[in-house]
Design a protein around this motif. Structure first.
Motif, PDB file in Angstrom:
ATOM      1  N   ILE A 144       1.008  -1.237  -0.015  1.00 40.66           N
ATOM      2  CA  ILE A 144      -0.001  -0.047  -0.192  1.00 40.66           C
ATOM      3  C   ILE A 144       0.956   1.244  -0.044  1.00 40.66           C
ATOM      4  O   ILE A 144       1.848   1.333   0.764  1.00 40.66           O
ATOM      5  N   GLY A 145       0.403   2.020  -0.814  1.00 40.38           N
ATOM      6  CA  GLY A 145       1.187   3.722  -0.980  1.00 40.38           C
ATOM      7  C   GLY A 145       0.301   4.499  -0.290  1.00 40.38           C
ATOM      8  O   GLY A 145      -0.774   4.513  -0.348  1.00 40.38           O
ATOM      9  N   PRO A 146       1.019   5.581   0.071  1.00 37.26           N
ATOM     10  CA  PRO A 146       0.255   6.968   0.695  1.00 37.26           C
ATOM     11  C   PRO A 146      -1.079   7.516  -0.129  1.00 37.26           C
ATOM     12  O   PRO A 146      -1.715   8.104   0.296  1.00 37.26           O
ATOM     13  N   GLU A 147      -0.605   7.195  -1.417  1.00 38.04           N
ATOM     14  CA  GLU A 147      -1.741   7.885  -2.435  1.00 38.04           C
ATOM     15  C   GLU A 147      -2.891   6.926  -2.810  1.00 38.04           C
ATOM     16  O   GLU A 147      -3.657   7.463  -3.528  1.00 38.04           O
ATOM     17  N   ASP A 148      -2.727   5.774  -2.316  1.00 36.47           N
ATOM     18  CA  ASP A 148      -3.803   4.727  -2.748  1.00 36.47           C
ATOM     19  C   ASP A 148      -5.175   4.890  -2.193  1.00 36.47           C
ATOM     20  O   ASP A 148      -5.316   5.246  -1.153  1.00 36.47           O
ATOM     21  N   VAL A 149      -6.212   4.332  -3.403  1.00 36.13           N
ATOM     22  CA  VAL A 149      -7.490   4.436  -2.758  1.00 36.13           C
ATOM     23  C   VAL A 149      -7.785   2.976  -2.565  1.00 36.13           C
ATOM     24  O   VAL A 149      -7.625   2.197  -3.260  1.00 36.13           O
ATOM     25  N   ILE A 150      -8.391   2.640  -1.225  1.00 37.69           N
ATOM     26  CA  ILE A 150      -8.451   1.249  -0.766  1.00 37.69           C
ATOM     27  C   ILE A 150      -9.856   1.080  -0.920  1.00 37.69           C
ATOM     28  O   ILE A 150     -10.699   1.664  -0.108  1.00 37.69           O
ATOM     29  N   LEU A 151     -10.217  -0.134  -1.456  1.00 39.29           N
ATOM     30  CA  LEU A 151     -11.685  -0.826  -0.832  1.00 39.29           C
ATOM     31  C   LEU A 151     -11.369  -1.977  -0.004  1.00 39.29           C
ATOM     32  O   LEU A 151     -10.610  -2.882  -0.005  1.00 39.29           O
ATOM     33  N   GLU A 152     -12.123  -1.797   1.129  1.00 39.16           N
ATOM     34  CA  GLU A 152     -12.210  -2.875   2.132  1.00 39.16           C
ATOM     35  C   GLU A 152     -13.502  -3.517   2.260  1.00 39.16           C
ATOM     36  O   GLU A 152     -14.575  -2.712   2.335  1.00 39.16           O
ATOM     37  N   ILE A 153     -13.343  -4.901   2.325  1.00 35.79           N
ATOM     38  CA  ILE A 153     -14.759  -5.819   2.183  1.00 35.79           C
ATOM     39  C   ILE A 153     -14.905  -6.492   3.428  1.00 35.79           C
ATOM     40  O   ILE A 153     -13.918  -7.159   3.624  1.00 35.79           O
ATOM     41  N   GLY A 154     -15.917  -6.092   4.115  1.00 34.40           N
ATOM     42  CA  GLY A 154     -16.214  -6.885   5.670  1.00 34.40           C
ATOM     43  C   GLY A 154     -15.242  -6.063   6.711  1.00 34.40           C
ATOM     44  O   GLY A 154     -14.505  -6.589   7.452  1.00 34.40           O
ATOM     45  N   CYS A 155     -15.592  -4.965   6.905  1.00 33.97           N
ATOM     46  CA  CYS A 155     -14.837  -3.931   7.708  1.00 33.97           C
ATOM     47  C   CYS A 155     -15.154  -4.255   9.136  1.00 33.97           C
ATOM     48  O   CYS A 155     -14.607  -4.080  10.152  1.00 33.97           O
ATOM     49  N   GLY A 156     -16.238  -5.058   9.533  1.00 32.28           N
ATOM     50  CA  GLY A 156     -16.802  -5.471  10.836  1.00 32.28           C
ATOM     51  C   GLY A 156     -16.812  -4.300  11.746  1.00 32.28           C
ATOM     52  O   GLY A 156     -17.290  -3.136  11.505  1.00 32.28           O
ATOM     53  N   VAL A 172     -12.581   2.983   1.421  1.00 28.47           N
ATOM     54  CA  VAL A 172     -14.015   2.757   1.134  1.00 28.47           C
ATOM     55  C   VAL A 172     -14.203   1.587   1.911  1.00 28.47           C
ATOM     56  O   VAL A 172     -13.749   0.457   1.342  1.00 28.47           O
ATOM     57  N   ALA A 173     -14.815   1.436   2.966  1.00 29.57           N
ATOM     58  CA  ALA A 173     -15.182   0.137   3.801  1.00 29.57           C
ATOM     59  C   ALA A 173     -16.476  -0.220   3.747  1.00 29.57           C
ATOM     60  O   ALA A 173     -17.441   0.427   4.135  1.00 29.57           O
ATOM     61  N   VAL A 174     -16.680  -1.645   3.213  1.00 28.87           N
ATOM     62  CA  VAL A 174     -18.032  -1.984   2.790  1.00 28.87           C
ATOM     63  C   VAL A 174     -18.487  -3.100   4.004  1.00 28.87           C
ATOM     64  O   VAL A 174     -17.429  -3.912   4.415  1.00 28.87           O
ATOM     65  N   GLU A 175     -19.611  -3.047   4.721  1.00 30.75           N
ATOM     66  CA  GLU A 175     -20.072  -3.856   5.662  1.00 30.75           C
ATOM     67  C   GLU A 175     -21.459  -4.235   5.344  1.00 30.75           C
ATOM     68  O   GLU A 175     -22.452  -3.062   5.212  1.00 30.75           O
ATOM     69  N   ILE A 213      -7.510  -3.845  -2.812  1.00 35.56           N
ATOM     70  CA  ILE A 213      -8.791  -4.247  -2.238  1.00 35.56           C
ATOM     71  C   ILE A 213      -8.207  -5.357  -1.303  1.00 35.56           C
ATOM     72  O   ILE A 213      -7.544  -6.248  -1.547  1.00 35.56           O
ATOM     73  N   VAL A 214      -8.904  -5.084  -0.187  1.00 34.91           N
ATOM     74  CA  VAL A 214      -8.663  -5.960   1.024  1.00 34.91           C
ATOM     75  C   VAL A 214      -9.672  -6.602   1.422  1.00 34.91           C
ATOM     76  O   VAL A 214     -10.976  -6.104   1.736  1.00 34.91           O
ATOM     77  N   ILE A 215     -10.051  -7.932   1.280  1.00 36.79           N
ATOM     78  CA  ILE A 215     -11.113  -8.704   1.747  1.00 36.79           C
ATOM     79  C   ILE A 215     -10.742  -9.228   3.263  1.00 36.79           C
ATOM     80  O   ILE A 215      -9.858 -10.099   3.403  1.00 36.79           O
ATOM     81  N   THR A 216     -11.330  -8.545   4.095  1.00 38.30           N
ATOM     82  CA  THR A 216     -11.251  -8.910   5.454  1.00 38.30           C
ATOM     83  C   THR A 216     -11.774 -10.173   5.964  1.00 38.30           C
ATOM     84  O   THR A 216     -12.882 -10.352   5.861  1.00 38.30           O
TER      85      THR A 216
END
Length: 211
Positions: free
Chosen positions: A81-93, A109-112, A153-156
């Motif tokens: 991950i870099g400081p300019e990155d836009v991240i999608l997190e799936i399942g942020c709890g 952007v955290a999806v729950e 994209i991080v799938i937690t």
């Protein structure tokens, strides 16, 4: 009493970083710094706060867990991950992994899909003054296409397989990280990288993680 409790959490957090994260090949200083700062105890149910820094996953809701620190740290390191990155997190709890991600990237952007968990995540992030996150209530399998494409994209948690619809939300050169846990096999942390219309998948470490 309160200050002594906080001091105990600070010591537990330090021990987690030294004994669970640094000893498991996590060398990225920004990741180590984020785990050193974010108070894991506020993201677990109150009765579990005393064991918030245990080397294992913790139940936060019916069938939902907060990932063990080592697994999360290894996944994030493999995502580069870099400081300019836009991240999608799936399942942020309840937002613990989200808070870590927020310290590493430009926007998260955290999806729950569980409204109660999404509410807790929002409250926890506000309490910590984290303002570069949007918590979205949406089915996990859909991700959040409206803000795509994403650098990371991080799938937690773990999945049996990564849905094509999620992979399609990556930018060219983007990375997706998760634990793939197929029935009857040992889970593997993976990083999927998108090159044009093709995807490469690399296994990075063993991880037995709940779905």
């Amino acid at each position: 009493w309160r200050s002594r409790t906080k001091m105990n959490y600070a010591i537990a957090r330090h021990n987690m970083v030294e004994n669970q994260i640094r000893t498991n090949r996590v060398t990225h200083q920004d990741i180590i710094g984020a785990f050193s700062e974010v108070p894991r105890e506020i993201f677990v149910p109150e009765h579990l706060a005393a064991i918030a820094y245990v080397d294992g996953e913790l139940l936060i809701s019916q069938g939902r867990y907060i990932l063990e620190p080592m697994v999360l740290a290894r996944l994030l390191q493999s995502a580069e991950i870099g400081p300019e990155d836009v991240i999608l997190e799936i399942g942020c709890g309840t937002g613990y992994s989200t808070a870590i991600l927020a310290k590493l990237a430009s926007t998260v952007v955290a999806v729950e899909e569980d409204e109660a968990l999404a509410g807790k995540a929002t409250n926890n992030l506000v309490e910590l003054g984290i303002d570069n996150v949007a918590v979205i209530t949406n089915p996990l399998v859909e991700g959040y296409n409206k803000q795509s494409p994403y650098h990371v994209i991080v799938i937690t948690g773990s999945v049996a397989e990564v849905p094509e619809s999620i992979i399609g939300q990556l930018i060219g050169g983007g990375r997706l990280v998760t634990v793939v846990n197929k029935p009857g096999t040992f889970g593997k942390g993976i990083v999927m990288t998108k090159f044009g219309s093709s995807i490469t998948t690399k296994e990075t470490f063993d991880a037995q993680t709940p779905t």
